[in-house]
Write an enzyme that holds these catalytic residues in place. Sequence first.
Site, PDB file in Angstrom:
ATOM      1  CG  ASP A   1      25.736  -8.144   4.688  1.00  0.00           C
ATOM      2  OD1 ASP A   1      25.733  -7.671   5.845  1.00  0.00           O
ATOM      3  OD2 ASP A   1      25.038  -9.115   4.349  1.00  0.00           O
ATOM      4  CG  HIS A   2      28.692  -9.710   7.526  1.00  0.00           C
ATOM      5  ND1 HIS A   2      28.200  -9.763   8.802  1.00  0.00           N
ATOM      6  CD2 HIS A   2      27.870 -10.465   6.766  1.00  0.00           C
ATOM      7  CE1 HIS A   2      27.123 -10.526   8.841  1.00  0.00           C
ATOM      8  NE2 HIS A   2      26.884 -10.962   7.607  1.00  0.00           N
ATOM      9  N   GLY A   3      31.592  -6.885   5.868  1.00  0.00           N
ATOM     10  CA  GLY A   3      32.642  -5.990   5.382  1.00  0.00           C
ATOM     11  C   GLY A   3      34.052  -6.294   5.782  1.00  0.00           C
TER      12      GLY A   3
END
Length: 234
Positions: free
Chosen positions: A81-83
């Site tokens: 997520d987002h990363g």
Amino acid sequence: MFTTLKRDIQAALDRDPAARSALEVLVCYPGLHVLYFHRLAHWFWNRNLKTLGRAISHVGRFLTGIEIHPGARLGQGLFIDHGTGVVIGETSEVGEDVTIYQGVTLGGTSLEKKKRHPTIGKGVVIGAGATILGPIRVGDNSRIGSGSVVVKEVPPNSLVVGVPGQVIYRDGKRVPPSTDLEMTDMPDPAGKAIRCVLERLQELEKEVETLKKELADSHAPYAPPSRYHSPRND
């Protein structure tokens, strides 16, 4: 391939409430894009075309901000997520249905060419900014709190927080403080240092006030005794 892609998209839809459609995930999620850069790089890496694998990994890092070594082994259903800032080392192994948030590091602690990165079990969630170091295993369905630094084995179904990481829940039950430190019991060296400085500052202020008073008394003007004063009465 299409079955894997469908599972990857569904993982994002299931675990990110901001995801509105499969098309949005496919077009706008760098955590999905980097998986396919990695799978291509990993394919070349396993066929001894290691430089080409590293080059593809480097392109993926440039485009997504997520660095995954082509030697790492990733299970299906991984959701990043987002990363931004995620780093996954060469000998890392990540199980199925794992969730990783931004800034996570799966790092090594050795310069030897051996297994030196973590093994992450199935269904693990790793919070933003967490760091997991060394050839340790994080058990299935465990949770790693944001900002934690984990350097020892984590049993399955555990909640880990703190620096260094401590298990505070296991199998849904709170771990007694005698077994593992609670976050509220963990030492705070910065806070302790600040308290010491404040206490010393208060002592110095008291000493300064005492010195000021003594200095003022020593420079007080001489007052002659009153003519009505009789030494015999002293």
